[in-house]
Design a protein around this motif. Structure first.
Motif, PDB file in Angstrom:
ATOM      1  N   ALA A  14       0.995  -1.308   0.005  1.00  0.00           N
ATOM      2  CA  ALA A  14      -0.115  -0.005  -0.174  1.00  0.00           C
ATOM      3  C   ALA A  14       1.005   1.312  -0.258  1.00  0.00           C
ATOM      4  O   ALA A  14       0.578   2.348  -0.712  1.00  0.00           O
ATOM      5  CB  ALA A  14      -1.041  -0.020   1.181  1.00  0.00           C
ATOM      6  N   ALA A  15       1.986   1.352   0.840  1.00  0.00           N
ATOM      7  CA  ALA A  15       2.756   2.514   0.729  1.00  0.00           C
ATOM      8  C   ALA A  15       3.525   2.836  -0.470  1.00  0.00           C
ATOM      9  O   ALA A  15       3.483   4.042  -0.796  1.00  0.00           O
ATOM     10  CB  ALA A  15       3.925   2.176   1.900  1.00  0.00           C
ATOM     11  N   LYS A  16       3.746   1.895  -1.189  1.00  0.00           N
ATOM     12  CA  LYS A  16       4.412   2.020  -2.494  1.00  0.00           C
ATOM     13  C   LYS A  16       3.602   3.102  -3.226  1.00  0.00           C
ATOM     14  O   LYS A  16       4.026   3.664  -4.485  1.00  0.00           O
ATOM     15  CB  LYS A  16       4.987   0.906  -3.393  1.00  0.00           C
ATOM     16  N   LYS A  17       2.216   2.833  -2.904  1.00  0.00           N
ATOM     17  CA  LYS A  17       1.068   3.591  -4.123  1.00  0.00           C
ATOM     18  C   LYS A  17       0.832   4.953  -3.804  1.00  0.00           C
ATOM     19  O   LYS A  17       0.533   5.505  -4.618  1.00  0.00           O
ATOM     20  CB  LYS A  17      -0.083   2.665  -4.004  1.00  0.00           C
ATOM     21  N   TYR A  18       1.464   5.393  -2.816  1.00  0.00           N
ATOM     22  CA  TYR A  18       1.168   6.878  -2.029  1.00  0.00           C
ATOM     23  C   TYR A  18       2.379   7.711  -2.438  1.00  0.00           C
ATOM     24  O   TYR A  18       3.595   7.356  -2.260  1.00  0.00           O
ATOM     25  CB  TYR A  18       1.113   6.811  -0.766  1.00  0.00           C
ATOM     26  N   GLN A  19       1.999   8.612  -3.386  1.00  0.00           N
ATOM     27  CA  GLN A  19       3.015   9.752  -3.714  1.00  0.00           C
ATOM     28  C   GLN A  19       3.413  10.691  -2.903  1.00  0.00           C
ATOM     29  O   GLN A  19       2.590  11.739  -2.658  1.00  0.00           O
ATOM     30  CB  GLN A  19       2.592  10.236  -4.999  1.00  0.00           C
ATOM     31  N   ALA A  20       4.329  10.531  -1.696  1.00  0.00           N
ATOM     32  CA  ALA A  20       4.532  11.356  -0.662  1.00  0.00           C
ATOM     33  C   ALA A  20       5.731  11.779  -0.927  1.00  0.00           C
ATOM     34  O   ALA A  20       6.640  11.307  -1.512  1.00  0.00           O
ATOM     35  CB  ALA A  20       4.419  10.523   0.681  1.00  0.00           C
ATOM     36  N   ASP A  21       5.875  13.181  -0.021  1.00  0.00           N
ATOM     37  CA  ASP A  21       7.276  13.726  -0.084  1.00  0.00           C
ATOM     38  C   ASP A  21       8.189  13.007   1.085  1.00  0.00           C
ATOM     39  O   ASP A  21       9.683  13.119   1.106  1.00  0.00           O
ATOM     40  CB  ASP A  21       7.201  15.130   0.143  1.00  0.00           C
ATOM     41  N   LEU A  22       7.519  12.206   2.052  1.00  0.00           N
ATOM     42  CA  LEU A  22       8.085  11.745   3.222  1.00  0.00           C
ATOM     43  C   LEU A  22       7.354  10.615   3.737  1.00  0.00           C
ATOM     44  O   LEU A  22       6.218  10.767   3.897  1.00  0.00           O
ATOM     45  CB  LEU A  22       8.435  12.887   4.120  1.00  0.00           C
ATOM     46  N   TYR A  23       8.121   9.569   4.117  1.00  0.00           N
ATOM     47  CA  TYR A  23       7.394   8.275   4.707  1.00  0.00           C
ATOM     48  C   TYR A  23       8.064   8.284   6.021  1.00  0.00           C
ATOM     49  O   TYR A  23       9.173   8.042   6.096  1.00  0.00           O
ATOM     50  CB  TYR A  23       7.720   7.180   3.735  1.00  0.00           C
ATOM     51  N   ILE A  24       6.995   8.094   7.110  1.00  0.00           N
ATOM     52  CA  ILE A  24       7.338   7.775   8.370  1.00  0.00           C
ATOM     53  C   ILE A  24       7.057   6.460   8.931  1.00  0.00           C
ATOM     54  O   ILE A  24       5.869   6.666   9.034  1.00  0.00           O
ATOM     55  CB  ILE A  24       7.133   9.159   9.243  1.00  0.00           C
ATOM     56  N   ALA A  25       7.712   5.884   9.635  1.00  0.00           N
ATOM     57  CA  ALA A  25       7.534   4.468  10.103  1.00  0.00           C
ATOM     58  C   ALA A  25       7.350   4.457  11.672  1.00  0.00           C
ATOM     59  O   ALA A  25       8.199   5.241  12.160  1.00  0.00           O
ATOM     60  CB  ALA A  25       8.580   3.266   9.671  1.00  0.00           C
ATOM     61  N   HIS A  26       6.385   4.038  12.139  1.00  0.00           N
ATOM     62  CA  HIS A  26       6.423   3.877  13.717  1.00  0.00           C
ATOM     63  C   HIS A  26       6.226   2.163  13.805  1.00  0.00           C
ATOM     64  O   HIS A  26       5.413   1.604  13.089  1.00  0.00           O
ATOM     65  CB  HIS A  26       5.125   4.243  14.197  1.00  0.00           C
ATOM     66  N   ASN A  27       7.045   1.860  14.430  1.00  0.00           N
ATOM     67  CA  ASN A  27       7.059   0.080  14.985  1.00  0.00           C
ATOM     68  C   ASN A  27       7.812  -0.407  13.879  1.00  0.00           C
ATOM     69  O   ASN A  27       7.803   0.079  12.467  1.00  0.00           O
ATOM     70  CB  ASN A  27       5.698  -0.454  14.999  1.00  0.00           C
ATOM     71  N   LEU A  28       8.574  -1.635  14.257  1.00  0.00           N
ATOM     72  CA  LEU A  28       9.321  -2.155  13.170  1.00  0.00           C
ATOM     73  C   LEU A  28       8.639  -2.732  12.037  1.00  0.00           C
ATOM     74  O   LEU A  28       9.051  -2.990  10.993  1.00  0.00           O
ATOM     75  CB  LEU A  28      10.279  -3.280  13.932  1.00  0.00           C
ATOM     76  N   GLY A  29       7.299  -3.109  12.453  1.00  0.00           N
ATOM     77  CA  GLY A  29       6.599  -3.835  11.262  1.00  0.00           C
ATOM     78  C   GLY A  29       6.195  -3.067  10.056  1.00  0.00           C
ATOM     79  O   GLY A  29       5.998  -3.189   9.081  1.00  0.00           O
ATOM     80  N   ALA A  30       6.365  -1.634  10.227  1.00  0.00           N
ATOM     81  CA  ALA A  30       6.318  -0.652   9.366  1.00  0.00           C
ATOM     82  C   ALA A  30       7.584  -0.119   8.823  1.00  0.00           C
ATOM     83  O   ALA A  30       7.544   0.709   7.807  1.00  0.00           O
ATOM     84  CB  ALA A  30       5.391   0.624   9.812  1.00  0.00           C
TER      85      ALA A  30
END
Length: 409
Positions: free
Chosen positions: A108-124
């Motif tokens: 799902a994340a690859k489909k979002y055209q964002a300027d910044l991707y921020i992960a919370h938790n190792l699963g993300a």
């Protein structure tokens, strides 16, 4: 700017993510959160929480009562990946074994055209790094815990080996790294010396409505402890054992959270000496109600037993909730909690971890000196309002984001 936050948990179970999303949205960014089902009571609170937010939240990977097929598929994939990682190869299966939702979060994340991707938790974390690389953008990770040693310090433990692999592979590929305590920051700094890791404390916004009445000199002192889960390995057994040996009706013990197991309530009630003091259980409540709820008590308990390196290094949101609620703090002598209370002894007392006599002395000091209890409560509230609050910490967080996105301040 378009910013995507990703978590393998739920918003109501991850107040740190919610605070970041709120801060980014208030700063003018367009914020979306991808999250995954964790439990039913969290889902209930998500519905109420998300109605008031400017940012958008999308659940990935289904749930037991909605999108059952997707939920079943993620459980199956995760189970097979975990078996594969244990029996065949951690490197080959790690990204899918790290969390139930990790595979679909990455898609799902690859489909979002964002300027910044921020992960919370190792699963993300793999999802954020892969999406950033796929879209040629930046990514960051917030280490709320020292993840590789959350459950164990045994280097041969599967959990340790899996999380260590994920950290070693993906953290060097992030553009920034934040951590929730100075001690966790220092531990990651040793592992990743090239990273400029920033500590963002697990604090909350000031609550102006909180006031502290003078403690009744004859009523039982009300002790408060909370967590998402009421269960073993949380220090509660030591506390109950201590209270069993103190004068009758000197204290009330209030525990808030969901039970770890069906028999957890009976387990703790059985440990208590009958009719010596009140033991009351409270179901989980919405995160934004927690500080006002806590304000009715006298002492907040941070009972971390230091069973792992993370448990020793973490400064949980418990202590900062207690400060905002105006409670005196009694805390076990972990490295992180010792650091905080040594710097600010006016807010409470430390006891030796697992030592009932030491904990008894700390409790009786306040029971027998109510003026000291009132002074500690006032000091907690003042410290929260003047230093340990999200109004201050979010400035540090937004500066990290500005620097990562190369925005002018």
């Amino acid at each position: 700017m378009q910013i995507l936050l990703i978590t393998s948990g739920q918003p109501s179970l991850n107040p740190r993510l919610v605070k970041e999303a709120d801060a980014l949205s208030s700063a003018g960014h367009n914020v979306t959160v991808l999250y995954a089902y964790w439990n039913e009571w969290g889902t209930k609170f998500d519905h109420a929480l998300l109605k008031s937010k400017k940012w958008k939240a999308i659940r990935i990977g289904g749930a037991p009562k909605q999108n059952k097929a997707s939920y079943f598929l993620t459980r199956l994939i995760h189970k097979l990946a975990t078996i594969g990682a244990k029996k065949v190869s951690i490197p080959f299966f790690a990204e899918t074994a790290i969390a139930r939702s990790s595979f679909m979060l990455s898609m799902a994340a690859k489909k979002y055209q964002a300027d910044l991707y921020i992960a919370h938790n190792l699963g993300a974390l793999p999802a954020a790094v892969k999406a950033a690389q796929h879209n040629h953008k930046s990514c960051g990770f917030d280490a709320e815990d020292f993840h590789r040693n959350e459950a164990s310090d045994d280097p041969h433990s599967f959990d340790v080996k899996l999380k260590t692999y994920i950290e070693q592979k993906y953290l060097p590929r992030t553009n920034y790294l934040t951590a929730s305590s100075p001690q966790i920051t220092a531990a990651y700094q040793v592992l990743f010396p090239s990273k400029a890791i920033v500590t963002i404390l697990n604090v909350f916004s000031s609550v102006s409505a909180v006031s502290i009445p003078k403690t009744d000199p004859i009523s039982p002192i009300k002790l408060f402890w909370f967590s998402q889960t009421i269960g073993s390995q949380r220090g509660i057994e030591t506390l109950i054992q201590t209270l069993n040996n103190l004068p009758a009706e000197s204290f009330e013990l209030h525990l808030l959270g969901g039970f770890q197991h069906q028999g957890s309530k009976a387990y703790f009630e059985k440990l208590r000496t009958p009719n010596l003091y009140d033991l009351r259980f409270h179901p989980p409540i919405a995160p934004d109600e927690l500080i006002n709820f806590a304000a009715q008590f006298d002492i907040g308990l941070a009972l971390e037993p230091s069973f792992s390196k993370n448990n020793d290094l973490a400064l949980s949101n418990k202590i900062f909730t207690y400060l905002q609620a105006g409670l005196a703090v009694i805390a076990s002598n972990t490295t992180a909690q010792r650091g905080l209370l040594t710097a600010h002894p006016e807010i409470g007392r430390l006891y030796e971890t697992g030592d009932t006599r030491s904990l008894s002395n700390a409790l009786l000091q306040y029971a027998e000196n109510r003026d000291q209890l009132d002074q500690a409560r006032q000091a907690s509230l003042m410290l929260a309002r003047n230093k340990f609050n999200w109004e201050i910490e979010q400035v540090k967080f937004l500066k990290v984001i500005q620097q990562t996105l190369n925005l002018e301040s």
